[in-house]
Design a protein around this motif. Structure first.
Motif, PDB file in Angstrom:
ATOM      1  N   SER A 122      38.222  18.939  46.671  1.00 53.66           N
ATOM      2  CA  SER A 122      38.305  17.792  47.588  1.00 53.66           C
ATOM      3  C   SER A 122      37.846  18.135  48.992  1.00 53.66           C
ATOM      4  N   ARG A 123      38.002  19.400  49.390  1.00 50.20           N
ATOM      5  CA  ARG A 123      37.593  19.810  50.733  1.00 50.20           C
ATOM      6  C   ARG A 123      36.123  20.197  50.812  1.00 50.20           C
ATOM      7  N   ASN A 124      35.482  20.328  49.659  1.00 51.40           N
ATOM      8  CA  ASN A 124      34.119  20.871  49.644  1.00 51.40           C
ATOM      9  C   ASN A 124      33.144  20.013  48.846  1.00 51.40           C
ATOM     10  N   ILE A 125      33.371  18.718  48.838  1.00 49.94           N
ATOM     11  CA  ILE A 125      32.499  17.813  48.107  1.00 49.94           C
ATOM     12  C   ILE A 125      32.367  16.517  48.901  1.00 49.94           C
ATOM     13  N   THR A 126      31.216  15.875  48.741  1.00 50.54           N
ATOM     14  CA  THR A 126      31.005  14.570  49.366  1.00 50.54           C
ATOM     15  C   THR A 126      31.404  13.492  48.368  1.00 50.54           C
ATOM     16  N   PRO A 127      32.395  12.661  48.691  1.00 47.06           N
ATOM     17  CA  PRO A 127      32.818  11.606  47.762  1.00 47.06           C
ATOM     18  C   PRO A 127      31.662  10.637  47.492  1.00 47.06           C
ATOM     19  N   PRO A 128      31.782   9.878  46.386  1.00 46.26           N
ATOM     20  CA  PRO A 128      32.927   9.787  45.478  1.00 46.26           C
ATOM     21  C   PRO A 128      32.905  10.889  44.414  1.00 46.26           C
ATOM     22  N   PHE A 129      34.092  11.285  43.968  1.00 45.61           N
ATOM     23  CA  PHE A 129      34.169  12.262  42.897  1.00 45.61           C
ATOM     24  C   PHE A 129      35.362  11.944  41.993  1.00 45.61           C
ATOM     25  N   ARG A 130      35.316  12.544  40.839  1.00 46.86           N
ATOM     26  CA  ARG A 130      36.373  12.398  39.836  1.00 46.86           C
ATOM     27  C   ARG A 130      36.731  13.791  39.348  1.00 46.86           C
ATOM     28  N   THR A 190      32.103  10.398  30.494  1.00 49.11           N
ATOM     29  CA  THR A 190      30.730  10.343  30.001  1.00 49.11           C
ATOM     30  C   THR A 190      29.779  10.795  31.098  1.00 49.11           C
ATOM     31  N   GLY A 191      28.558  11.137  30.709  1.00 49.05           N
ATOM     32  CA  GLY A 191      27.551  11.536  31.692  1.00 49.05           C
ATOM     33  C   GLY A 191      27.666  12.992  32.095  1.00 49.05           C
ATOM     34  N   ASN A 192      27.013  13.347  33.193  1.00 53.15           N
ATOM     35  CA  ASN A 192      26.987  14.730  33.663  1.00 53.15           C
ATOM     36  C   ASN A 192      28.343  15.159  34.209  1.00 53.15           C
ATOM     37  N   VAL A 193      28.723  16.396  33.902  1.00 56.97           N
ATOM     38  CA  VAL A 193      29.961  16.961  34.428  1.00 56.97           C
ATOM     39  C   VAL A 193      29.687  18.373  34.923  1.00 56.97           C
ATOM     40  N   LEU A 194      30.454  18.776  35.912  1.00 55.03           N
ATOM     41  CA  LEU A 194      30.427  20.158  36.403  1.00 55.03           C
ATOM     42  C   LEU A 194      31.736  20.793  35.994  1.00 55.03           C
ATOM     43  N   PHE A 195      31.662  21.804  35.139  1.00 53.95           N
ATOM     44  CA  PHE A 195      32.868  22.506  34.699  1.00 53.95           C
ATOM     45  C   PHE A 195      33.153  23.674  35.622  1.00 53.95           C
ATOM     46  N   LEU A 196      34.437  23.832  35.974  1.00 57.14           N
ATOM     47  CA  LEU A 196      34.890  24.955  36.792  1.00 57.14           C
ATOM     48  C   LEU A 196      36.063  25.645  36.112  1.00 57.14           C
ATOM     49  N   ASP A 197      36.013  26.975  36.046  1.00 54.81           N
ATOM     50  CA  ASP A 197      37.172  27.736  35.595  1.00 54.81           C
ATOM     51  C   ASP A 197      38.319  27.557  36.580  1.00 54.81           C
ATOM     52  N   LEU A 198      39.531  27.707  36.091  1.00 50.44           N
ATOM     53  CA  LEU A 198      40.702  27.517  36.939  1.00 50.44           C
ATOM     54  C   LEU A 198      40.828  28.584  38.021  1.00 50.44           C
ATOM     55  N   ASP A 199      40.266  29.760  37.778  1.00 52.21           N
ATOM     56  CA  ASP A 199      40.489  30.861  38.714  1.00 52.21           C
ATOM     57  C   ASP A 199      39.341  31.075  39.698  1.00 52.21           C
ATOM     58  N   VAL A 200      38.468  30.077  39.859  1.00 46.69           N
ATOM     59  CA  VAL A 200      37.410  30.232  40.859  1.00 46.69           C
ATOM     60  C   VAL A 200      37.960  29.933  42.252  1.00 46.69           C
ATOM     61  N   VAL A 201      37.259  30.418  43.263  1.00 42.17           N
ATOM     62  CA  VAL A 201      37.587  30.109  44.652  1.00 42.17           C
ATOM     63  C   VAL A 201      36.364  29.436  45.277  1.00 42.17           C
ATOM     64  N   ILE A 202      36.535  28.218  45.738  1.00 42.29           N
ATOM     65  CA  ILE A 202      35.436  27.468  46.337  1.00 42.29           C
ATOM     66  C   ILE A 202      35.423  27.733  47.840  1.00 42.29           C
ATOM     67  N   VAL A 203      34.288  28.218  48.334  1.00 42.15           N
ATOM     68  CA  VAL A 203      34.204  28.622  49.742  1.00 42.15           C
ATOM     69  C   VAL A 203      33.138  27.844  50.506  1.00 42.15           C
ATOM     70  N   GLY A 204      32.459  26.903  49.845  1.00 40.44           N
ATOM     71  CA  GLY A 204      31.421  26.123  50.503  1.00 40.44           C
ATOM     72  C   GLY A 204      31.188  24.821  49.762  1.00 40.44           C
ATOM     73  N   ASN A 205      30.338  23.979  50.313  1.00 36.49           N
ATOM     74  CA  ASN A 205      30.078  22.667  49.717  1.00 36.49           C
ATOM     75  C   ASN A 205      29.452  22.799  48.330  1.00 36.49           C
ATOM     76  N   ILE A 206      29.918  21.999  47.379  1.00 33.07           N
ATOM     77  CA  ILE A 206      29.448  22.107  45.993  1.00 33.07           C
ATOM     78  C   ILE A 206      28.552  20.943  45.578  1.00 33.07           C
TER      79      ILE A 206
END
Length: 277
Positions: free
Chosen positions: A35-43, A92-108
């Motif tokens: 939520s801190r590193n993405i431009t809305p809208p997102f799900r 449905t459609g495109n999805v970005l999968f993330l492992d639970l143990d990643v650390v996001i440090v910049g815009n995705i």
């Protein structure tokens, strides 16, 4: 969940949690980082067998149903094969999968924009640099596009797991239409690309590489909590002197002293800064 508009497509992030290895706090922190590193809208959708403690902003859906057994006595995270199903709940459609143990440090946002016409885009696996291998800690695909993978795996789960060892190798070699890779600088591996080499690991904290957007912790017992505390493994002390002393008292450390000395890290403040709900 936020709704999309005609000009701003909805970005969809998914994760999967089964069993007890990772608690709800991992999901909650992953959502916070997204939520801190993405431009809305997102799900943000979590497929899980236990919703207890997960923050209300997360859409929780049941684990996709499979009709084949998981391999036993093998490496790799083969339960991720549930993600290769024709349907993933109501996503449905495109999805970005993330492992639970990643650390996001910049815009995705860039992970949704890169190679938009290619179905499967993986992270480069840096643990085996001589092999052109993908990493499934972070990858993008259209829901349903990996059904051929699931059918192939379901035909012989044990044999395929033993042949390929890791699910990411199986995906890399067999994904329909082949795979492409995100730029290497966007995703970095903590143990291989952030942790300081010996002897600097006793004097300098792990570094945050320039231009990194996501740090992965794939493999091993070193996860974000250990990085924050300064422990290479949960059972290791987070004091340099005590860690060195283990060479005299621990049989495994005594047998491989240099490896043991390399397995030390100082507390990593930037992981603590980013890995939070």
């Amino acid at each position: 969940m936020t709704t999309s508009s005609a000009t701003t497509p909805l970005k969809q992030i998914i994760c999967i949690k089964w069993g007890t290895k990772y608690g709800a706090d991992y999901v909650n922190k992953l959502y916070g980082m997204v939520s801190r590193n993405i431009t809305p809208p997102f799900r943000f959708v979590c497929f899980t067998d236990n919703t207890d403690g997960i923050r209300p902003e997360v859409e929780c859906q049941d684990l996709p149903v499979i009709d084949y057994p998981m391999p036993v006595g093998t490496t790799g995270q083969w339960p991720k094969s549930r993600l290769w199903s024709e349907k993933l709940g109501n996503v449905t459609g495109n999805v970005l999968f993330l492992d639970l143990d990643v650390v996001i440090v910049g815009n995705i946002d860039v992970f949704f924009e890169y190679e938009p016409n290619h179905p499967v885009v993986l992270t480069r696996n840096m643990t085996n640099p001589l092999e052109k291998l993908g990493q499934t800690s972070l990858f993008r695909f259209p829901v349903g596009a990996l059904v051929p993978l699931q059918k192939l795996f379901a035909s012989d789960p044990q044999g395929i797991a033993e042949k390929y060892r890791y699910e990411q190798r199986f995906v890399t070699k067999n994904a329909p239409g082949g795979v492409k890779f995100f730029p290497r600088k966007w995703v970095r591996h903590f143990r291989f690309e952030c942790k300081r080499p010996f002897p600097l690991n006793y004097f300098l904290p792990s570094k945050l590489p320039k231009d990194a957007r996501v740090i992965i912790f794939a493999g091993g017992a070193l996860n974000p909590p250990e990085a924050i505390e300064g422990r290479y493994r949960t059972e290791y002390p987070n004091d340099a002197k005590e860690h060195i002393k283990l060479i005299a008292t621990s049989e495994s450390a005594r047998k491989r002293p240099f490896r043991h000395l390399r397995h030390f890290i100082l507390p990593t403040d930037w992981v603590k800064e980013h890995w939070r709900a």
